[in-house]
Motif scaffolding. Structure first.
Motif, short mmCIF file in Angstrom:
data_model
loop_
_atom_site.label_atom_id
_atom_site.label_comp_id
_atom_site.label_asym_id
_atom_site.label_seq_id
_atom_site.Cartn_x
_atom_site.Cartn_y
_atom_site.Cartn_z
N ARG A 405 -49.45 5.93 -77.50
CA ARG A 405 -49.73 4.86 -78.46
C ARG A 405 -49.84 5.39 -79.87
O ARG A 405 -49.77 4.65 -80.83
CB ARG A 405 -51.04 4.14 -78.09
CG ARG A 405 -50.85 3.14 -76.97
CD ARG A 405 -51.97 2.12 -76.95
NE ARG A 405 -51.94 1.36 -75.71
CZ ARG A 405 -52.82 1.51 -74.73
NH1 ARG A 405 -53.84 2.35 -74.87
NH2 ARG A 405 -52.73 0.81 -73.62
N TYR B 33 -59.96 -4.77 -70.89
CA TYR B 33 -60.18 -4.03 -72.14
C TYR B 33 -61.46 -4.55 -72.78
O TYR B 33 -61.66 -5.75 -72.88
CB TYR B 33 -59.02 -4.23 -73.12
CG TYR B 33 -57.78 -3.45 -72.74
CD1 TYR B 33 -57.79 -2.05 -72.79
CD2 TYR B 33 -56.61 -4.09 -72.35
CE1 TYR B 33 -56.65 -1.33 -72.46
CE2 TYR B 33 -55.47 -3.38 -72.02
CZ TYR B 33 -55.50 -1.99 -72.07
OH TYR B 33 -54.39 -1.28 -71.76
N ILE B 40 -61.17 -8.59 -72.68
CA ILE B 40 -60.05 -9.40 -72.19
C ILE B 40 -59.47 -8.77 -70.94
O ILE B 40 -59.54 -7.55 -70.75
CB ILE B 40 -58.94 -9.56 -73.25
CG1 ILE B 40 -58.45 -8.17 -73.71
CG2 ILE B 40 -59.38 -10.40 -74.42
CD1 ILE B 40 -57.03 -8.23 -74.17
N ALA B 42 -56.27 -7.85 -69.38
CA ALA B 42 -54.84 -7.68 -69.60
C ALA B 42 -54.10 -7.88 -68.28
O ALA B 42 -52.96 -8.36 -68.26
CB ALA B 42 -54.56 -6.30 -70.17
N PRO B 61 -44.31 -13.87 -72.19
CA PRO B 61 -44.47 -13.81 -73.64
C PRO B 61 -45.26 -12.57 -74.05
O PRO B 61 -45.90 -11.93 -73.23
CB PRO B 61 -45.24 -15.09 -73.97
CG PRO B 61 -45.93 -15.46 -72.71
CD PRO B 61 -45.07 -14.97 -71.59
N SER B 62 -45.22 -12.29 -75.33
CA SER B 62 -45.94 -11.13 -75.85
C SER B 62 -47.43 -11.26 -75.56
O SER B 62 -48.01 -12.34 -75.67
CB SER B 62 -45.71 -11.06 -77.36
OG SER B 62 -46.38 -9.97 -77.89
N GLY B 63 -48.04 -10.19 -75.10
CA GLY B 63 -49.47 -10.20 -74.81
C GLY B 63 -49.80 -10.67 -73.42
O GLY B 63 -50.97 -10.79 -73.05
N SER B 64 -48.76 -10.92 -72.58
CA SER B 64 -49.02 -11.44 -71.24
C SER B 64 -49.41 -10.33 -70.26
O SER B 64 -49.79 -10.63 -69.13
CB SER B 64 -47.79 -12.20 -70.73
OG SER B 64 -46.67 -11.35 -70.75
N GLY B 65 -49.30 -9.08 -70.66
CA GLY B 65 -49.75 -7.98 -69.80
C GLY B 65 -48.62 -7.19 -69.17
O GLY B 65 -48.87 -6.35 -68.29
N LYS B 66 -47.39 -7.38 -69.66
CA LYS B 66 -46.24 -6.69 -69.07
C LYS B 66 -46.35 -5.17 -69.23
O LYS B 66 -46.20 -4.43 -68.26
CB LYS B 66 -44.94 -7.16 -69.75
CG LYS B 66 -44.71 -8.66 -69.72
CD LYS B 66 -43.37 -9.01 -70.34
CE LYS B 66 -43.22 -8.63 -71.81
NZ LYS B 66 -44.06 -9.46 -72.72
N SER B 67 -46.65 -4.75 -70.47
CA SER B 67 -46.72 -3.30 -70.71
C SER B 67 -47.89 -2.68 -69.97
O SER B 67 -47.80 -1.56 -69.46
CB SER B 67 -46.86 -3.02 -72.20
OG SER B 67 -45.70 -3.43 -72.86
N THR B 68 -48.98 -3.44 -69.91
CA THR B 68 -50.14 -2.94 -69.17
C THR B 68 -49.76 -2.70 -67.72
O THR B 68 -50.09 -1.65 -67.14
CB THR B 68 -51.29 -3.96 -69.26
OG1 THR B 68 -51.54 -4.24 -70.64
CG2 THR B 68 -52.55 -3.42 -68.62
N1 LIG Z 1 -55.44 -0.38 -75.71
C1 LIG Z 1 -55.78 -1.69 -75.71
N2 LIG Z 1 -57.01 -2.04 -76.13
C2 LIG Z 1 -57.39 -3.33 -76.12
N3 LIG Z 1 -56.59 -4.33 -75.75
C3 LIG Z 1 -55.34 -4.05 -75.34
C4 LIG Z 1 -54.87 -2.71 -75.31
N4 LIG Z 1 -53.60 -2.70 -74.86
C5 LIG Z 1 -53.27 -4.00 -74.63
N5 LIG Z 1 -54.32 -4.79 -74.91
C6 LIG Z 1 -54.35 -6.25 -74.75
O1 LIG Z 1 -53.96 -6.57 -73.44
C7 LIG Z 1 -53.11 -7.70 -73.45
C8 LIG Z 1 -51.80 -7.37 -72.79
O2 LIG Z 1 -51.08 -6.50 -73.59
P1 LIG Z 1 -49.66 -5.90 -73.22
O3 LIG Z 1 -49.69 -5.47 -71.82
O4 LIG Z 1 -49.26 -4.92 -74.22
O5 LIG Z 1 -48.75 -7.22 -73.38
P2 LIG Z 1 -47.18 -7.33 -73.44
O6 LIG Z 1 -46.59 -5.99 -73.19
O7 LIG Z 1 -46.87 -8.34 -72.37
O8 LIG Z 1 -46.85 -7.85 -74.78
C9 LIG Z 1 -52.97 -8.12 -74.89
O9 LIG Z 1 -53.86 -9.21 -75.14
C10 LIG Z 1 -53.35 -6.93 -75.68
O10 LIG Z 1 -53.94 -7.32 -76.88
#
Ligand SMILES: Nc1ncnc2c1ncn2[C@@H]1O[C@H](COP(=O)(O)OP(=O)(O)O)[C@@H](O)[C@H]1O
Ligand SMILES: [Mg+2]
Lengths: 407, 251
Positions: A405, B33, B40, B42, B61-68
């Protein structure tokens, strides 16, 4: 993952940032070189003091008129009538029963006069009228010609033994023996020249003219009290009892009783030696401390650079971890980078230090202390591991997702 | 030639996967997180099974937790609670040292921002994960060369990332991911930084890789990209809202 592989990664990392690598190495290099050079200077200067004192002769004691001065003994009680030093004082010190530790005695009359031949002239820094015993007591050896004899003294012959500085000033490269110079207007025949003594501090030991005491008194100084009496003890360890014997004899002759302050002082070459040995040791320690600080600063430089490197390469660390780099591999890579920096910096520093020790530094010829090379190099290698360890373990402990990150 | 190379790389991959077992099994994954009011989720109770050889797109959509989700599937991050089995091994209870081995051996990553090592040639980049696995020099080089051939960069092996286009950099990343013969290819928005042509080239490559038997998971918010997959999972607010086969691709 072989260690060789990690070493290659480390070297590549260092090569990518050549300038930074070079500057960091420079820091360690200067640290190591200064440890080696400064200790060599300290060592050289203490060796120089030692050898010039050796040349002066450590068996000798000098008795001077007046209570003040180096080696003066009693504290200031009431002053007594000052009696000058005389030939009789000198002969009294030769008593084998009262002064068993004294080998020989040379009364000295300082002469203040210039010596001239043709247009060349010199005022010797040491110009004395004395006895032949002076030569042995002061460790002055004749190189060409001969010493003057007791007969020369009894007859009051105008003969002189001169030092190298006087010889070259007056005669250049010519042989002075047999020539006649004029000192204080009186002609003296040169019968010998002395071996080079070198200089002790500010005093040029070779700016020397020695003539018989009687001829000095007869023709230049007139009949005056002695300037000093040079006493040679039987051995270096006999200087202390000899000093006591001198004190006792002269106290009796000058009528000094109890705590009354003496009208003479005794200058002890051996005690000077110990003093200067301690002071040169202090000097060396001080230089060593300065050098150690510069080595430490070099180490902090490595830490600093490694910390910056880790921050700057956080993302790269994240990538490496994402594709399977274990913690140990990252740790080793950065540790090896830091170690290479300090090892090479240290090696160059050793070279520079050895090279630099060949030059005379502010009048002192440095003499390498072999241990300092190993210590400086070893310390610099350890610095790499210690100071590189912290940033390296920080890099290795990063969670891959955190590192990725990082922007 | 290219097809042959892909077949070689893929055949070895199939051998290494026990096909009766699912490649991925996630049970009740929660990723939280922060704490208290500001916290929240994720990932909010996600369960998911993916079998060997599947080609899955995860949309949302963005912020839905895909990357997580992707970070957890890739063993880059740990979940707050839940269980995760990769290739039959439980990942959720492993320490970082074991995780690094799992990442190296089981997973190939492709990121939106390529994540190549800077100032390092394409070949060295592709060799790197194998180096960490202890694959010896000659074999490593050969496998890296084959992988770069597969992605069509056989003539660019000595170029550094800055000397390559975005599409080419991403293909180096694919080669790097393939060379270790992972059980799973994970791509997070792999086309996010690419133009249409490079996107299509890359997706063709994914098709080939999947056709050769390897499991591929692509995270994307682009409809076109998702349509190339055989199964589409949609997420919203940390939950899976739909999970269906792509009728266009699966007969
Ligand atoms: N390191 C982090 N600290 C706090 N919140 C996080 C962190 N990484 C992601 N989030 C939150 O977790 C949620 C999912 O994020 P993310 O998985 O990146 O979404 P996407 O990839 O679908 O856009 C978002 O609301 C984001 O703000
Ligand atoms: Mg995302």
């Amino acid at each position: 993952m072989s260690i060789l592989e990690i070493v290659r990664f480390a070297i590549r990392g260092l090569f990518i940032n050549r300038l930074r690598t070079a500057l960091t190495m420079l820091g360690i290099m200067i640290g190591v070189a200064s440890v080696i050079i400064l200790l060599a200077v300290g060592n050289g200067s203490s060796k120089a003091i030692q050898s010039s004192l050796d040349r002066l002769g450590t068996n000798s004691l000098q008795v001077n008129s007046g209570a003040r001065g180096f080696g003066g003994r009693r504290g200031g009680a009431s002053a007594t009538i000052r009696k000058p030093l005389t030939i009789l004082d000198a002969t009294a010190l030769m008593d084998p029963i009262q002064a068993p530790d004294i080998k020989q005695v040379a009364p000295i009359a300082n002469v203040n006069a210039a010596c001239v031949i043709g247009t060349n002239t010199i005022t010797p820094s040491t110009f004395v009228g004395t006895w032949p015993s002076y030569f042995e007591a002061s460790n002055t050896q004749v190189l060409k010609g001969s010493y003057f004899t007791n007969d020369d003294v009894t007859q009051g012959r105008n003969v002189a033994v001169i030092g190298n500085t006087v010889a070259t000033t007056l005669f250049g490269t010519d042989n002075p023996v047999g020539q006649t110079i004029r000192c204080g207007g009186i002609p003296f025949t040169i019968i010998g020249t002395t071996e080079v003594k070198g200089s002790t501090g500010f005093l040029d030991g070779d700016s020397l003219v020695v003539i018989p005491l009687t001829s000095a008194e007869n023709s230049i100084t007139g009949y005056q009290p002695l300037s000093s009496i040079l006493v040679e003890a039987k051995s270096p360890t006999a200087t202390t009892p000899a000093q006591t014997e001198i004190t006792n004899i002269l106290d009796a002759r000058h009528g000094i009783k109890g705590n009354a302050s003496a009208d003479f002082s005794i200058f002890n070459q051996a005690s000077l030696l110990t003093t200067s040995a301690t002071s040169s040791q202090t000097f060396t320690t001080l230089l060593g401390a300065v050098a150690a600080i510069s080595l430490l600063v070099g180490g902090i430089g490595i830490t600093n650079i490694m910390l910056v490197t880790v921050v700057e390469r956080t993302r790269e660390i994240g990538i490496r971890k994402a594709i399977g780099a274990p913690k140990g591999a990252i740790l080793s890579q950065f540790l090896i980078e830091a170690t290479i920096l300090s090892l090479f910096g240290g090696a160059f520093g050793v070279l520079l230090g050895i090279l630099g020790s060949h030059f005379t530094i502010s009048g002192t010829k440095p003499i390498l202390v072999p241990a300092s090379i190993f210590i400086a190099f070893g310390v610099s290698a350890l610095i790499g591991v210690f100071f590189g360890g912290y940033p390296a373990s920080r890099a290795a402990s990063l969670r891959p997702i955190e590192a990725l990150r990082h922007e | 030639m290219l097809q042959l190379a892909v077949a070689v790389v893929a055949a070895e991959a199939v051998d290494s996967v026990v096909d009766t077992q699912p490649v991925i099994e996630v049970q009740h994954a929660i990723k939280q997180y922060g704490v208290g009011e500001a916290s929240i989720f994720a990932l909010d109770d996600v369960s998911l099974t993916i079998a060997a050889g599947e080609y899955v797109a995860i949309m949302g959509p963005s912020g839905s937790g895909k990357s997580t989700l992707m970070n957890i599937l890739g063993a880059l991050d740990i979940m707050t609670s839940g269980k995760y089995f990769l290739d039959g091994i439980e990942i959720s209870s492993m320490d970082e040292n074991h995780l690094s081995i799992v990442r190296g051996r089981k997973i190939g990553f492709i990121f939106q921002s390529f994540n190549l090592i800077p100032r390092t040639s394409a070949l060295a980049n592709v060799e790197l994960p194998m180096a960490y696995q202890g694959v010896k020099g000659a074999e490593r080089r050969e496998r890296a060369m084959v992988a770069l051939e597969v992605v069509g960069l056989g003539d660019r092996v000595h170029h550094e990332p800055t000397e390559l286009s975005g599409g080419q950099q991403q293909r180096v990343a694919v080669a790097r991911a393939l060379a270790t013969r992972p059980a799973l290819l994970l791509a997070d928005e792999p086309t996010g930084a690419l133009d249409t042509k490079s996107t299509n080239d890359l997706l063709d490559l994914f098709d080939q890789i999947n056709a050769a038997g390897r499991t591929v998971i692509v995270i994307t918010h682009e409809h076109d990209v998702a349509q190339r997959a055989k199964r589409i999972i949609r997420m919203r607010d940390g939950k899976i809202v739909s999970d269906e086969l792509n009728k266009e691709r699966v007969a």
